[in-house]
Write a protein that holds these residues in place. Structure first.
Motif: not given
Length: 117
Positions: A36-45, A24-34
């Protein structure tokens, strides 16, 4: 399909890249890339000592996410989240997301919940 095999996109196996150990990661989103083929969540933990580590979490494709209640704006830069995920076998700060829980407490399913991708 036989006429243009080089145009067929390859798809990787979950097991080839990620462990089956859920973290489990707890962090703050820096970017959410919507995308294809996969979304990406970039975060600082931030760890217990205060050191921040940048993570990149691979998610499911937008089509599958929409059927699980996601929208393009479900996550925004600055949002604090908890992400259930499977870390990369390489040890890099990359993971395969299973579910995301924003600050409002809803649990958004990202992909399979059985530990296989």
């Amino acid at each position: 399909m036989l006429a243009a095999p080089g145009l067929m996109p390859a798809h990787h196996s979950f097991a080839a890249e990620y462990t089956s150990k859920l973290i489990v990661l707890n962090g703050t989103i820096t970017r959410f890339a919507w995308m294809n083929p996969h979304t990406r969540i970039f975060l600082n933990v931030m760890d217990k000592s205060g050191k921040t580590t940048k993570w990149e979490c691979e998610g499911s494709g937008p089509g599958g996410l929409m059927s699980n209640g996601w929208r393009r704006d479900s996550l925004k830069a600055g949002d604090h989240v908890m992400i259930e995920c499977f870390p990369a076998k390489s040890g890099a700060h990359v993971c395969k997301a299973r579910a995301v829980k924003p600050a409002n407490g809803t649990r958004l399913i990202m992909g399979s919940t059985d530990g296989v991708g």
